[in-house]
Design an enzyme around this catalytic site. Sequence first.
Site, short mmCIF file in Angstrom:
data_model
loop_
_atom_site.label_atom_id
_atom_site.label_comp_id
_atom_site.label_asym_id
_atom_site.label_seq_id
_atom_site.Cartn_x
_atom_site.Cartn_y
_atom_site.Cartn_z
N LYS A 199 -7.72 -7.64 -3.92
CA LYS A 199 -8.12 -6.03 -3.66
C LYS A 199 -7.40 -4.88 -4.78
CE LYS A 199 -8.83 -2.77 -1.52
NZ LYS A 199 -8.52 -1.55 -2.71
N GLU A 273 5.27 -5.12 0.92
CA GLU A 273 6.16 -4.33 0.13
C GLU A 273 5.89 -2.83 0.06
OE1 GLU A 273 7.57 -2.38 -2.75
OE2 GLU A 273 6.42 -3.12 -4.64
N CYS A 307 7.80 2.53 -6.37
CA CYS A 307 8.15 2.71 -4.80
C CYS A 307 9.76 3.02 -4.44
CB CYS A 307 7.62 1.64 -4.26
SG CYS A 307 8.52 0.17 -5.49
N GLU A 404 8.94 10.27 1.88
CA GLU A 404 8.67 9.48 0.44
C GLU A 404 7.30 10.40 -0.13
OE1 GLU A 404 6.30 5.67 0.27
OE2 GLU A 404 7.34 5.22 -1.64
P1 ADP Z 1 -1.07 4.82 -1.83
O1 ADP Z 1 -0.52 6.05 -0.68
O2 ADP Z 1 -0.50 4.14 -2.44
O3 ADP Z 1 -2.68 5.18 -2.23
P2 ADP Z 1 -2.06 2.94 0.10
O4 ADP Z 1 -0.86 2.15 1.07
O5 ADP Z 1 -2.97 3.83 1.09
O6 ADP Z 1 -1.42 3.64 -1.16
O7 ADP Z 1 -3.24 1.75 -0.31
C1 ADP Z 1 -2.64 0.61 -1.60
C2 ADP Z 1 -3.77 -0.69 -1.21
O8 ADP Z 1 -3.74 -0.40 0.56
C3 ADP Z 1 -5.27 0.67 -2.19
O9 ADP Z 1 -5.59 -1.08 -2.66
C4 ADP Z 1 -6.01 0.90 -0.42
O10 ADP Z 1 -7.31 0.38 -1.12
C5 ADP Z 1 -5.43 0.02 0.66
N1 ADP Z 1 -5.70 0.03 1.63
C6 ADP Z 1 -5.39 1.46 2.32
N2 ADP Z 1 -5.65 1.34 3.82
C7 ADP Z 1 -6.06 0.13 4.05
C8 ADP Z 1 -6.00 -0.87 5.67
N3 ADP Z 1 -6.13 -0.23 6.59
N4 ADP Z 1 -6.17 -2.42 5.25
C9 ADP Z 1 -6.39 -2.73 4.11
N5 ADP Z 1 -6.32 -2.03 2.98
C10 ADP Z 1 -6.12 -0.87 2.70
#
Ligand code: ADP
Length: 501
Positions: A199, A273, A307, A404
């Site tokens: 994904k 990670e 990161c 962060e």
């Molecule tokens: P960032 O803050 O760098 O956007 P996120 O942690 O929000 O990072 O998102 C990283 C990935 O996790 C993206 O592919 C996002 O769509 C996915 N994501 C966000 N929320 C969820 C969740 N609750 N469960 C699974 N995947 C998620």
Amino acid sequence: MSDMIDQKSRLGAAARGFVAKPGRMLIDGQWVESVSGESITVFDPATGLEIKRVPAGTAADIDRAVSAARRAFEGSWSALRPVERERLLLKLADLVEANAEELAELETLDNGKILMMARYGDLRLAIDSLRYMAGWATKIEGTTISPSFAYVPDARFASQTLREPVGVVGQIIPWNFPLVMAVWKIAPALAAGCTVVLKPAEDTPLTALRLGELICEAGFPDGAVNIVTGDAGPGAALVDHPGVDKIAFTGSTEVGQIIQRRAADTMKRLSLELGGKSPVVILKDADVGQAVQGAAQAIFFNHGQVCTAGSRLFVERPLYDAVIEGLAEVANGFVVGSGFDQASQMGPLISSRQRDRVQSYLESGQREGGRLVAGGTAIDGPGYFFRPAVFADARPDMTIYREEIFGPVLAATPFDDLDSAVAMANDSSYGLGASVWTRDLLLANRVVRALKAGSVWINCHNLLDPAVPFGGYKMSGYGKELGHSAIDLYTESKAVTMALG
Ligand code: ADP
């Protein structure tokens, strides 16, 4: 500074052709729309203009993808010998290399990063990682053991461990290094014999989808790799799905925590990670010029959207003023602009949301008494540009010191003795990266051993290689990607004992 021209006009013919095609995702070897028929829009961060639309995957799409991955895991993929998995991954590496310019352009358009960085950084690393991981497919080994079983008289036994693929793996990735992240996830999983549902981040799905086309071209069996686009929804559906054996996630600590909680219901294997607030420690004997360049690269590389970004800087008092002055000069000198402009040294942040977030940290830094010595102004649109910022005299109670930011904002603090520098460096809930800058290698090694971080660099920072394990301590997550450890993440160990009669 970029104007409002649609940057698709700056793409070569191949990338332009890819962008012009209807957005589809990859399930069971087919390019499909989402079950709902809905789509999401992907934006160019340098202009704010729409690039293209891709399917908005839902739980129903995840279900289809997981079924396909399961069928491949139990059938066509497991039927392949290790050497055939290796050959397919090597073929994929060749195809990525042959299409590197197109992929680099797509990455710059989608993520905003400087084209030279995409070309010579991201693409090089993606290709090398595919080749490195391909080699592991034929080198997965268990052990043989001579057990005692002393409580079983008059019998002898032999034991062994088998390394078996975990199964169907759900992989969720962020937007900062879209292609590299996709490769770091799929390559070790496939080498280990797993199948994958990937994904990509909603902001940057393009190179993962192009990689999907190359996976098909390389001849991987249908369903071995499935790519479902969309936002958090399909990510969460992947975490909840009972047919997924493991989740590998790279992203924020907040989402990592949500995933860890939700994964408990199905006892999924996890590797996470997550975020960081990595310290850069400059000792008084360091070469000032080298340390300034190093500290600047540590925080400003990829616009601070890394990161392991060296976002906290600790400088021993005698060098403090010179280092701050040097960093201010570097920050003020950055040419900020479209990643396609040859003169640009820093592109836009990923989204308006991210720019607002970084801006709000900047304001909090000023409100809480940080001394802003460079940059920090948002640049009027179009695009999400932001001038790199340096705060001097940051204190541990400041938000910019603790949280962060994931943007080009540095918090610098002086120190008078090494023990207090190490204590400050370790005073964080994170533990991803850290670096120490000195000519005294004995001292450097003392600091390395005292720092609580998964990657520690001496006189360098942010250097990652497919052969070197990578992953965090503390709230930066767990599980080491890359190196031999990457294979451990995607295999289970089975103990087998045979009675020898
Ligand atoms: P960032 O803050 O760098 O956007 P996120 O942690 O929000 O990072 O998102 C990283 C990935 O996790 C993206 O592919 C996002 O769509 C996915 N994501 C966000 N929320 C969820 C969740 N609750 N469960 C699974 N995947 C998620």
